[in-house]
Design a protein around this motif. Sequence first.
Motif, short mmCIF file in Angstrom:
data_model
loop_
_atom_site.label_atom_id
_atom_site.label_comp_id
_atom_site.label_asym_id
_atom_site.label_seq_id
_atom_site.Cartn_x
_atom_site.Cartn_y
_atom_site.Cartn_z
N UNK A 175 -4.84 6.18 -9.40
CA UNK A 175 -4.81 5.17 -8.56
C UNK A 175 -4.68 3.69 -9.12
N UNK A 176 -5.75 3.58 -10.22
CA UNK A 176 -5.92 2.09 -10.86
C UNK A 176 -4.55 1.53 -11.45
N UNK A 177 -4.02 2.55 -12.27
CA UNK A 177 -2.76 2.38 -12.77
C UNK A 177 -1.66 2.00 -11.77
N UNK A 178 -1.62 2.87 -10.63
CA UNK A 178 -0.64 2.51 -9.68
C UNK A 178 -0.89 1.10 -9.01
N UNK A 179 -2.02 0.79 -8.83
CA UNK A 179 -2.37 -0.66 -8.22
C UNK A 179 -1.90 -1.68 -9.26
N UNK A 196 0.94 -1.10 0.16
CA UNK A 196 -0.06 -0.03 0.10
C UNK A 196 0.77 1.02 -0.01
N UNK A 197 1.88 1.13 0.66
CA UNK A 197 2.96 2.34 0.71
C UNK A 197 3.55 2.65 -0.84
N UNK A 198 3.78 1.42 -1.40
CA UNK A 198 4.27 1.75 -2.92
C UNK A 198 3.23 2.18 -3.82
N UNK A 199 1.80 1.72 -3.68
CA UNK A 199 0.66 2.30 -4.17
C UNK A 199 0.66 3.86 -4.14
N UNK A 200 0.73 4.18 -2.90
CA UNK A 200 0.43 5.54 -2.52
C UNK A 200 1.69 6.55 -2.93
N UNK A 201 2.81 6.00 -2.87
CA UNK A 201 3.94 6.63 -3.16
C UNK A 201 3.93 6.81 -4.85
N UNK A 202 3.39 5.82 -5.54
CA UNK A 202 3.10 6.18 -7.03
C UNK A 202 1.93 7.41 -7.34
N UNK A 203 1.06 7.07 -6.58
CA UNK A 203 -0.32 8.15 -6.70
C UNK A 203 0.42 9.40 -6.35
N UNK A 204 1.19 9.57 -5.41
CA UNK A 204 1.62 10.97 -5.02
C UNK A 204 2.43 11.36 -5.98
#
Length: 299
Positions: free
Chosen positions: A247-251, A234-242
């Motif tokens: 978010x769908x692409x980050x996931x 989840x930290x990796x996802x939120x880092x990419x969103x940031x």
Amino acid sequence: MTAKYLVTGASGKLGQSVLHHLTETYKVAPADIVAASRKPAALATWADKGVQTRAVDFDDIASMEKAFEGVGRVLIISTDTLDRPGHRLIQHKAAIAAAEKAGVQHLLYTSMPEPANSPLLFAPDHEGTEAAIKASSIPGWTILRNNWYFENVFLSAGPALASGHWYSAAAGGRIAHIARDDIGRAAAAALIAPSDAKTIYTLTGANSYSHADIAALISAAAGKEIAVVEVPLEGLVQGMVGAGLPEPVARVYASIDTMVGVGGLAQVTTDYKTLTGLEPQAFEGWIKSQAGALKALIN
């Protein structure tokens, strides 16, 4: 006009590599090849060489039926429609149905390693496509389960070199990268193979590497130290969103790390040599050859 071989996605980088190896490496007569794309105008250079060009839209089954007509062997390069979950599988199933209707004798498809039960979010597209091919009435088929390209390293290398940190949720898992041009050569070899068997090849490099291994190789080539920082998914996802990714692409991207962590890309095979008679290009040598491009990514 009939032809022996057809390549979809022919205007893309992998499609271009396949066409190159068909004509240059394996000396297939251009008149025996069809290059198919949504953008046939982008294939003018191949048309000038005598390759037939046809329009193919994976959202238009009639265009595929028309393009596949009279062709014995068809290579379907998986589409890049990742922004609409499940749509790529719909496209691929339509292509398989069009190939059946057109009387294609052998169908080839670019898949991924071990798509069944994979945590990768787009793995069901490949698993479903493989199942549809196996269930079809097409006499012969070849599934090419391609590992990650060398070139995919640049997706992580840019941010890592800029910040000095590679954020990873792969838990030390390994990847057996293979050069995209090696995939192109292997696909061309499989396309012209005389066999009509039903075969699955898993195409990998000769060795597998963890993110820490890859970071060390990039650090040496670029002259800047990269530290791998293990983070929760989840930290990796939120880092990419940031960093600006939806978010769908980050996931989807983060699920690659999950797959690496469970060993989904670690298998090393000799299938590339079986198809081509050659050893795959060395990952370490390729990284060194990219030193200039890697240094350019340093802020």
